[in-house]
Design a protein around this motif. Structure first.
Motif, PDB file in Angstrom:
ATOM      1  N   TYR A  17      32.079  53.953  41.452  1.00  0.00           N
ATOM      2  CA  TYR A  17      31.362  52.626  41.711  1.00  0.00           C
ATOM      3  C   TYR A  17      31.157  51.718  40.478  1.00  0.00           C
ATOM      4  N   SER A  18      31.313  52.248  39.372  1.00  0.00           N
ATOM      5  CA  SER A  18      31.253  51.363  38.051  1.00  0.00           C
ATOM      6  C   SER A  18      32.452  50.335  38.321  1.00  0.00           C
ATOM      7  N   ASN A  19      33.566  50.979  38.442  1.00  0.00           N
ATOM      8  CA  ASN A  19      35.019  50.366  38.624  1.00  0.00           C
ATOM      9  C   ASN A  19      34.846  49.392  39.769  1.00  0.00           C
ATOM     10  N   MET A  20      34.241  49.601  40.749  1.00  0.00           N
ATOM     11  CA  MET A  20      34.250  48.619  42.028  1.00  0.00           C
ATOM     12  C   MET A  20      33.355  47.460  41.599  1.00  0.00           C
ATOM     13  N   ALA A  21      32.259  47.709  40.918  1.00  0.00           N
ATOM     14  CA  ALA A  21      31.248  46.704  40.415  1.00  0.00           C
ATOM     15  C   ALA A  21      32.082  45.847  39.570  1.00  0.00           C
ATOM     16  N   ILE A  22      32.669  46.289  38.667  1.00  0.00           N
ATOM     17  CA  ILE A  22      33.761  45.523  37.699  1.00  0.00           C
ATOM     18  C   ILE A  22      34.334  44.553  38.454  1.00  0.00           C
ATOM     19  N   LYS A  23      35.163  44.903  39.517  1.00  0.00           N
ATOM     20  CA  LYS A  23      35.901  44.163  40.212  1.00  0.00           C
ATOM     21  C   LYS A  23      35.301  43.059  41.134  1.00  0.00           C
ATOM     22  N   LYS A  24      34.171  43.463  41.765  1.00  0.00           N
ATOM     23  CA  LYS A  24      33.473  42.793  42.573  1.00  0.00           C
ATOM     24  C   LYS A  24      32.760  41.542  41.596  1.00  0.00           C
ATOM     25  N   LEU A  25      32.210  42.075  40.560  1.00  0.00           N
ATOM     26  CA  LEU A  25      31.536  41.065  39.513  1.00  0.00           C
ATOM     27  C   LEU A  25      32.635  40.039  39.260  1.00  0.00           C
ATOM     28  N   ARG A  26      33.862  40.475  38.619  1.00  0.00           N
ATOM     29  CA  ARG A  26      34.931  39.352  38.053  1.00  0.00           C
ATOM     30  C   ARG A  26      35.443  38.532  39.401  1.00  0.00           C
ATOM     31  N   ASN A  27      35.694  39.221  40.771  1.00  0.00           N
ATOM     32  CA  ASN A  27      35.844  38.497  41.976  1.00  0.00           C
ATOM     33  C   ASN A  27      34.821  37.208  42.076  1.00  0.00           C
ATOM     34  N   ALA A  28      33.453  37.447  41.594  1.00  0.00           N
ATOM     35  CA  ALA A  28      32.525  36.572  41.916  1.00  0.00           C
ATOM     36  C   ALA A  28      32.403  35.646  40.543  1.00  0.00           C
ATOM     37  N   GLN A  29      33.259  35.689  39.614  1.00  0.00           N
ATOM     38  CA  GLN A  29      33.496  34.746  38.498  1.00  0.00           C
ATOM     39  C   GLN A  29      32.323  35.294  37.482  1.00  0.00           C
ATOM     40  N   VAL A  30      31.831  36.325  37.390  1.00  0.00           N
ATOM     41  CA  VAL A  30      30.876  36.802  36.622  1.00  0.00           C
ATOM     42  C   VAL A  30      31.616  37.320  35.417  1.00  0.00           C
ATOM     43  N   ASP A  31      31.066  36.900  33.997  1.00  0.00           N
ATOM     44  CA  ASP A  31      31.736  37.364  32.696  1.00  0.00           C
ATOM     45  C   ASP A  31      30.963  38.968  32.773  1.00  0.00           C
TER      46      ASP A  31
END
Length: 120
Positions: A17-31
């Motif tokens: 889930y941490s990996n998925m979260a990084i991807k979703k955060l980046r897709n949402a333009q979050v640093d």
């Protein structure tokens, strides 16, 4: 929505889930900054294996179980984030109290759900 998030317990394993979260955060333009046991990269985010004193961390999202959190209490408090998100399986009432005493919000939630429902 460009508030920097630190993912604690980051993994290069795509099923984590941490990996998925990084991807979703980046897709949402979050640093995103990431800390984990093994060096690696998820998309364009490098995983650090040593705690780094980052500037301007808005949110720390935890993927570390409660028993693995105490050694990072001082580190997380020292970053002075606005909030710490306790994802499912990371709940820790003792840490909630410490965060509250340091004027840091604690939120028991799922980063993936928050992102998916535009509540992040």
């Amino acid at each position: 929505m460009n508030k920097t998030t630190l993912v604690m317990g980051a993994s290069t394993n795509p099923s984590r889930y941490s990996n998925m979260a990084i991807k979703k955060l980046r897709n949402a333009q979050v640093d995103v900054k990431a800390f984990g046991l093994k060096k690696g990269k998820v998309i364009d985010v490098s995983i650090d294996t040593e705690p780094i004193d980052y500037d301007s961390i808005d949110t720390v999202t935890l993927y570390l179980g409660a028993k693995n959190q105490p050694e990072y209490y001082n580190y997380i408090i020292g970053l002075q984030p606005r909030r710490v998100i306790f994802n499912p399986g990371t709940e820790n009432p003792d840490f909630y109290k410490i965060l509250k005493a340091n004027d840091i919000e604690s939120e028991v939630a799922c980063t993936l759900v928050l992102l998916g429902t535009n509540q992040y």
